[in-house]
Design an enzyme around this catalytic site. Sequence first.
Site, PDB file in Angstrom:
ATOM      1  N   THR A   6     -23.831  12.983 -21.921  1.00 29.23           N
ATOM      2  CA  THR A   6     -24.716  12.259 -21.004  1.00 29.23           C
ATOM      3  C   THR A   6     -24.675  10.761 -21.265  1.00 29.23           C
ATOM      4  OG1 THR A   6     -26.149  14.151 -20.736  1.00 29.23           O
ATOM      5  CG2 THR A   6     -27.155  12.028 -20.332  1.00 29.23           C
TER       6      THR A   6
ATOM      7  N   SER B 269     -20.647  18.326 -23.389  1.00 28.11           N
ATOM      8  CA  SER B 269     -20.481  19.003 -24.690  1.00 28.11           C
ATOM      9  C   SER B 269     -20.801  20.492 -24.653  1.00 28.11           C
ATOM     10  CB  SER B 269     -21.282  18.302 -25.787  1.00 28.11           C
ATOM     11  OG  SER B 269     -22.631  18.692 -25.800  1.00 28.11           O
TER      12      SER B 269
ATOM     13  N   THR C 122     -25.536  15.798 -26.147  1.00 29.88           N
ATOM     14  CA  THR C 122     -26.593  16.323 -27.025  1.00 29.88           C
ATOM     15  C   THR C 122     -26.513  17.840 -27.201  1.00 29.88           C
ATOM     16  OG1 THR C 122     -28.105  16.566 -25.148  1.00 29.88           O
ATOM     17  CG2 THR C 122     -28.238  14.497 -26.386  1.00 29.88           C
ATOM     18  N   ASP C 123     -25.908  18.541 -26.230  1.00 27.53           N
ATOM     19  CA  ASP C 123     -26.058  19.999 -26.197  1.00 27.53           C
ATOM     20  C   ASP C 123     -25.433  20.725 -27.383  1.00 27.53           C
ATOM     21  OD1 ASP C 123     -27.634  19.932 -23.970  1.00 27.53           O
ATOM     22  OD2 ASP C 123     -26.029  20.361 -22.549  1.00 27.53           O
TER      23      ASP C 123
END
Length: 318
Positions: free
Chosen positions: A17, A67, A100-101
Amino acid sequence: MDAKKIQKIVVLGTGGTIAGTAASASDHTGYTAGQLGVQHLLHAVPGLSDALQGDALVCEQLAQLDSKDMDHATWQALAQRCTHWLAQSDVGGIVITHGTDTLEETAWFLQQVLDSPKPVVLTCAMRPASALTPDGPQNLLDAMAVVRDPMAHGVLAVCAGRIHSARDVQKVHPYRLDAFSSGDAGPLGWVEQGQVRWAYPCQSAEQHPHAQRALNQSAAGWPWVAVLLSHAGADARQVSALVAAGVKGLVVAGTGNGTVHHHLLNALAQAQTQGMAVRLTTRCAEGQLVGQPAALQTAPGGLNACKARVSLMLDLMG
Ligand code: SIN
């Protein structure tokens, strides 16, 4: 404390992101991750050259992924580039921009395969770069402060002004800017007005005995390790289907203190008896298993299920 004198900081872009864009500045969810190059992200950070105090940046676009789609080949390429750069005497550390995932999984993988006292700092954003107030530039600036700090070692994550260890960091919120927690351990420190304040000392990378295999053996051949969740109505056919399909290891996120639905438990215990590597964790967001709760082997170090999967995969590379 004064920042240490270093000549180069390497920034590796992988997408996420932080590099995402949406059609409208007010759109925080309907964006496409991994659209802008790492050079572009750095140009969008006000005050970056002042913060660097003369240190040089070297950028590489290693991947351009959402990700959620992170894969073993990208991990291997990332670890190889980190190893290459960390070995250069004029490189002080590495910053990785990441979604972030799965950030916590990449962080733990790198912590297990790298062998350097120098810091590797993953950073990210919860809002795309096109947002009215994107969080990526501040996170990137904070990551620069951390990577230049003489007390920084090992693999770290920096988000929303907090510094987390690779071992403890976990994404705990799907939307808010401060999306990460270190659970019971708490953050390793904070970045405040460009200054790093440590709560605890950092740990250097904890190289796994099979790290060289992860760096050199074709990622397509890495052992297949799957994660299962124990839940109401769990069905043993999940286990038998995975075993029949050739899975090499199973990590089960049990309920509470590692209890497992009896349908799953029987099938897992049988698979374990037949030589399948099975590791038990808890699906609770915080804490770790206490005692030896089930007939299954407990994952080491209180790792969450996704990190236990990484460790088991490395174990099985032997
Ligand atoms: C991703 O993980 O690449 C998308 C989500 C995010 O970065 O917050």
